[in-house]
Design a protein around this motif. Structure first.
Motif, PDB file in Angstrom:
ATOM      1  N   UNK A   6      35.562 -76.170  11.439  1.00  0.00           N
ATOM      2  CA  UNK A   6      34.764 -75.062  11.974  1.00  0.00           C
ATOM      3  C   UNK A   6      35.380 -74.559  13.275  1.00  0.00           C
ATOM      4  N   UNK A   7      35.727 -75.491  14.154  1.00  0.00           N
ATOM      5  CA  UNK A   7      36.340 -75.120  15.440  1.00  0.00           C
ATOM      6  C   UNK A   7      37.654 -74.374  15.229  1.00  0.00           C
ATOM      7  N   UNK A   8      38.480 -74.866  14.303  1.00  0.00           N
ATOM      8  CA  UNK A   8      39.767 -74.214  14.037  1.00  0.00           C
ATOM      9  C   UNK A   8      39.568 -72.802  13.508  1.00  0.00           C
ATOM     10  N   UNK A   9      38.591 -72.620  12.617  1.00  0.00           N
ATOM     11  CA  UNK A   9      38.323 -71.282  12.072  1.00  0.00           C
ATOM     12  C   UNK A   9      37.846 -70.348  13.173  1.00  0.00           C
ATOM     13  N   UNK A  10      36.952 -70.828  14.023  1.00  0.00           N
ATOM     14  CA  UNK A  10      36.446 -69.987  15.114  1.00  0.00           C
ATOM     15  C   UNK A  10      37.582 -69.616  16.059  1.00  0.00           C
ATOM     16  N   UNK A  11      38.460 -70.572  16.364  1.00  0.00           N
ATOM     17  CA  UNK A  11      39.597 -70.273  17.246  1.00  0.00           C
ATOM     18  C   UNK A  11      40.532 -69.242  16.622  1.00  0.00           C
ATOM     19  N   UNK A  12      40.789 -69.363  15.313  1.00  0.00           N
ATOM     20  CA  UNK A  12      41.644 -68.379  14.638  1.00  0.00           C
ATOM     21  C   UNK A  12      40.992 -66.999  14.665  1.00  0.00           C
ATOM     22  N   UNK A  13      39.689 -66.955  14.437  1.00  0.00           N
ATOM     23  CA  UNK A  13      38.982 -65.667  14.453  1.00  0.00           C
ATOM     24  C   UNK A  13      39.000 -65.076  15.858  1.00  0.00           C
ATOM     25  N   UNK A  14      38.777 -65.911  16.878  1.00  0.00           N
ATOM     26  CA  UNK A  14      38.823 -65.428  18.257  1.00  0.00           C
ATOM     27  C   UNK A  14      40.190 -64.836  18.563  1.00  0.00           C
ATOM     28  N   UNK A  15      41.230 -65.530  18.157  1.00  0.00           N
ATOM     29  CA  UNK A  15      42.594 -65.081  18.415  1.00  0.00           C
ATOM     30  C   UNK A  15      42.861 -63.753  17.703  1.00  0.00           C
ATOM     31  N   UNK A  16      42.390 -63.650  16.478  1.00  0.00           N
ATOM     32  CA  UNK A  16      42.652 -62.452  15.677  1.00  0.00           C
ATOM     33  C   UNK A  16      41.865 -61.235  16.151  1.00  0.00           C
ATOM     34  N   UNK A  17      40.637 -61.461  16.638  1.00  0.00           N
ATOM     35  CA  UNK A  17      39.757 -60.336  16.943  1.00  0.00           C
ATOM     36  C   UNK A  17      39.503 -60.135  18.434  1.00  0.00           C
ATOM     37  N   UNK A  18      40.402 -60.597  19.286  1.00  0.00           N
ATOM     38  CA  UNK A  18      40.310 -60.218  20.695  1.00  0.00           C
ATOM     39  C   UNK A  18      39.777 -61.268  21.637  1.00  0.00           C
ATOM     40  N   UNK A  19      39.592 -62.472  21.196  1.00  0.00           N
ATOM     41  CA  UNK A  19      39.204 -63.552  22.096  1.00  0.00           C
ATOM     42  C   UNK A  19      37.720 -63.877  22.102  1.00  0.00           C
ATOM     43  N   UNK A  20      37.407 -64.890  22.883  1.00  0.00           N
ATOM     44  CA  UNK A  20      36.032 -65.404  22.975  1.00  0.00           C
ATOM     45  C   UNK A  20      35.091 -64.332  23.510  1.00  0.00           C
ATOM     46  N   UNK A  21      35.551 -63.563  24.501  1.00  0.00           N
ATOM     47  CA  UNK A  21      34.700 -62.528  25.092  1.00  0.00           C
ATOM     48  C   UNK A  21      34.246 -61.508  24.051  1.00  0.00           C
ATOM     49  N   UNK A  22      35.154 -61.098  23.183  1.00  0.00           N
ATOM     50  CA  UNK A  22      34.800 -60.139  22.127  1.00  0.00           C
ATOM     51  C   UNK A  22      33.791 -60.748  21.159  1.00  0.00           C
ATOM     52  N   UNK A  23      33.993 -62.037  20.822  1.00  0.00           N
ATOM     53  CA  UNK A  23      33.041 -62.704  19.918  1.00  0.00           C
ATOM     54  C   UNK A  23      31.657 -62.770  20.567  1.00  0.00           C
ATOM     55  N   UNK A  24      31.611 -63.163  21.823  1.00  0.00           N
ATOM     56  CA  UNK A  24      30.323 -63.267  22.508  1.00  0.00           C
ATOM     57  C   UNK A  24      29.644 -61.902  22.632  1.00  0.00           C
ATOM     58  N   UNK A  25      30.433 -60.875  22.866  1.00  0.00           N
ATOM     59  CA  UNK A  25      29.901 -59.513  22.914  1.00  0.00           C
ATOM     60  C   UNK A  25      29.287 -59.139  21.559  1.00  0.00           C
ATOM     61  N   UNK A  26      30.020 -59.433  20.488  1.00  0.00           N
ATOM     62  CA  UNK A  26      29.527 -59.180  19.125  1.00  0.00           C
ATOM     63  C   UNK A  26      28.227 -59.949  18.870  1.00  0.00           C
ATOM     64  N   UNK A  27      28.183 -61.205  19.298  1.00  0.00           N
ATOM     65  CA  UNK A  27      27.003 -62.044  19.071  1.00  0.00           C
ATOM     66  C   UNK A  27      25.785 -61.491  19.819  1.00  0.00           C
ATOM     67  N   UNK A  28      25.995 -61.004  21.019  1.00  0.00           N
ATOM     68  CA  UNK A  28      24.889 -60.417  21.793  1.00  0.00           C
ATOM     69  C   UNK A  28      24.382 -59.155  21.102  1.00  0.00           C
ATOM     70  N   UNK A  29      25.292 -58.280  20.707  1.00  0.00           N
ATOM     71  CA  UNK A  29      24.916 -57.024  20.053  1.00  0.00           C
ATOM     72  C   UNK A  29      24.107 -57.288  18.784  1.00  0.00           C
ATOM     73  N   UNK A  30      24.515 -58.320  18.027  1.00  0.00           N
ATOM     74  CA  UNK A  30      23.868 -58.616  16.748  1.00  0.00           C
ATOM     75  C   UNK A  30      22.835 -59.742  16.829  1.00  0.00           C
TER      76      UNK A  30
END
Length: 130
Positions: A6-30
């Motif tokens: 799970x951690x590896x997948x999340x890290x790959x997604x973070x790397x692909x889609x702009x980092x942890x900040x972008x993920x957290x922004x997406x999570x807040x919006x949704x």
């Protein structure tokens, strides 16, 4: 599915889609919590594992399939300078393994799409309050 997967997948997604900040922004919006994000990631990994197990067993590529691919794509494969089109490519030629992998991947994708279509058709999801 392990916590490490799970951690590896999340890290790959973070790397692909702009980092942890972008993920957290997406999570807040949704309005998605960290736990929900991890659970969704785990569910996705479980689904992929299920599909791989269900589908891979039915994927078969024969030597004839490989030969046909070679015949159909002889020039594109760059084999014209090595062999003439009426000669067999030796079983130990590296191109055969590459073609086998390609054909298996294509067949796997087709079978997976069929299974997903069947699963969607047979599912009965009801949304409460709608």
């Amino acid at each position: 599915v392990t916590t490490q997967q799970i951690e590896e997948r999340i890290q790959r997604m973070d790397k692909r889609f702009g980092g942890i900040d972008k993920r957290q922004e997406f999570m807040v919006i949704h309005n998605i919590s960290e736990l929900q994000w991890r659970n969704r990631t785990r569910d996705q990994l479980l689904l992929e594992e299920y599909l791989n197990q269900r589908v891979r067993a039915f994927v078969r590529v024969s030597a004839g399939d490989i030969d046909q691919y070679i015949q159909d794509h002889f020039v594109e494969l760059g084999l014209g300078s090595i062999h003439s089109s009426d000669q067999d490519i030796p079983d130990d030629h590296p191109i055969r393994e590459t073609i086998k992998n390609l054909l298996e991947l294509n067949a796997f994708d087709l079978k997976k799409q069929e299974l997903l279509k069947d699963l969607r058709a047979s599912s009965s999801i009801v949304f409460a309050g709608k």
